[in-house]
Design an enzyme around this catalytic site. Sequence first.
Site, PDB file in Angstrom:
ATOM      1  CG  ASN A 120      -0.236   0.143   2.528  1.00 16.84           C
ATOM      2  OD1 ASN A 120       0.988   0.111   2.599  1.00 16.84           O
ATOM      3  ND2 ASN A 120      -0.997   0.280   3.603  1.00 16.84           N
ATOM      4  NE  ARG A 192     -10.019 -16.897  -0.912  1.00 20.33           N
ATOM      5  CZ  ARG A 192      -9.740 -15.903  -0.071  1.00 20.33           C
ATOM      6  NH1 ARG A 192     -10.307 -15.892   1.132  1.00 20.33           N
ATOM      7  NH2 ARG A 192      -8.915 -14.936  -0.409  1.00 20.33           N
ATOM      8  CB  ALA A 200       7.784 -11.056   8.367  1.00 19.64           C
ATOM      9  CE1 TYR A 231       6.066  -4.562  13.623  1.00 18.58           C
ATOM     10  CE2 TYR A 231       7.692  -4.761  15.372  1.00 18.58           C
ATOM     11  CZ  TYR A 231       7.299  -4.997  14.073  1.00 18.58           C
ATOM     12  OH  TYR A 231       8.143  -5.669  13.225  1.00 18.58           O
ATOM     13  CD  GLN A 248     -11.204 -23.761  13.603  1.00 13.69           C
ATOM     14  OE1 GLN A 248     -10.824 -23.265  14.657  1.00 13.69           O
ATOM     15  NE2 GLN A 248     -12.283 -23.334  12.962  1.00 13.69           N
ATOM     16  NE  ARG A 272      13.683   0.081  11.388  1.00 11.48           N
ATOM     17  CZ  ARG A 272      13.174  -0.847  10.587  1.00 11.48           C
ATOM     18  NH1 ARG A 272      13.002  -2.072  11.033  1.00 11.48           N
ATOM     19  NH2 ARG A 272      12.841  -0.558   9.345  1.00 11.48           N
TER      20      ARG A 272
END
Length: 420
Positions: A120, A192, A200, A231, A248, A272
């Site tokens: 995105n 599916r 990750a 997070y 399941q 960072r």
Amino acid sequence: MVSKGLLRLVSSVNRRRMKLLLGIALFAYAASVWGNFVNMRSIQENGELKIESKIEEIVEPLREKIRDLEKSFTQKYPPVKFLSEKDRKRILITGGAGFVGSHLTDKLMMDGHEVTVVDNFFTGRKRNVEHWIGHENFELINHDVVEPLYIEVDQIYHLASPASPPNYMYNPIKTLKTNTIGTLNMLGLAKRVGARLLLASTSEVYGDPEVHPQSEDYWGHVNPIGPRACYDEGKRVAETMCYAYMKQEGVEVRVARIFNTFGPRMHMNDGRVVSNFILQALQGEPLTVYGSGSQTRAFQYVSDLVNGLVALMNSNVSSPVNLGNPEEHTILEFAQLIKNLVGSGSEIQFLSEAQDDPQKRKPDIKKAKLMLGWEPVVPLEEGLNKAIHYFRKELEYQANNQYIPKPKPARVKKGRTRHS
């Protein structure tokens, strides 16, 4: 049913329109050149500039544009292996235009697989994968994983999530949605189409650990309502969902707990410690150390991580696996190392310690060594030199007014980002 005659008529009309548009474009270009020519004559007559030099000024940019067009039509891709249809996999990478995702894209493409990148572009950038655009094995989709995706794939690397403190603290709700709803959608897709999914995850699931080094059977010491909880807890829930779907629904899952990673394509301003120190050193600014600097971290180069992710995906190991470099350094040692590698005269500035900053972090990678045959191989200084070279070029681009997208700023107090 449309007749052949009508189709020929439409085709003829389209050709005429194209010829008309080309004619208009050529006329406009000719008018522009003539105007410049007249202007040049005037300049020559006034003795200000010779006509030859003015022509060269006009023609040279045109030559550049022609060269750019030729490159776009004859794009050269990195070398790609040929795989038979039996061996070639259809692979989806969510967050594939981001820092780690783009390097993973490179490896899987060069290994000969068909790769679809979904991003995105909240923190990902098209320029990280633009060298693959147009390749028959590559597809780039602008899509947010909080919405379902319908695609046929064999493997899913689910990397989508902001991973730096300023980015996920900027929008904690979005971070939670990406790691919960986004993971749910990817697990639904895996169910599916019968794909294997690799999540990750992160060393943040261990929080501020009371066990050192951290092995996969350690449950962690996490503040569930702290500034980074969106997070940390989002990834913990994502892991839980993976194993619920495995038990399941029979979905094949792999979980990588990723420790501090660095390398080219990191955002310069992602908050960072590696990017902070390199950028500050290159710009001659003080290197900001929060607290005493005695906190420890272990840093792995991005290519080592990518190799670990691929090894885990193609293994039979379904339980979580730590992927990190067990070589431990204090933050203060790390700051001094980067200063020396850059050749910077920057001072080291000590600021008050940030909330929930882990005092120690070091992976126990016995499991990865034993079950994947994996361990980091890139020496720290070698990797840092590559990252420094990348950051230096990014600063040069900015100095030349070339546009480089930046992440949105965090709504946090300056100087309070943790040593992530």
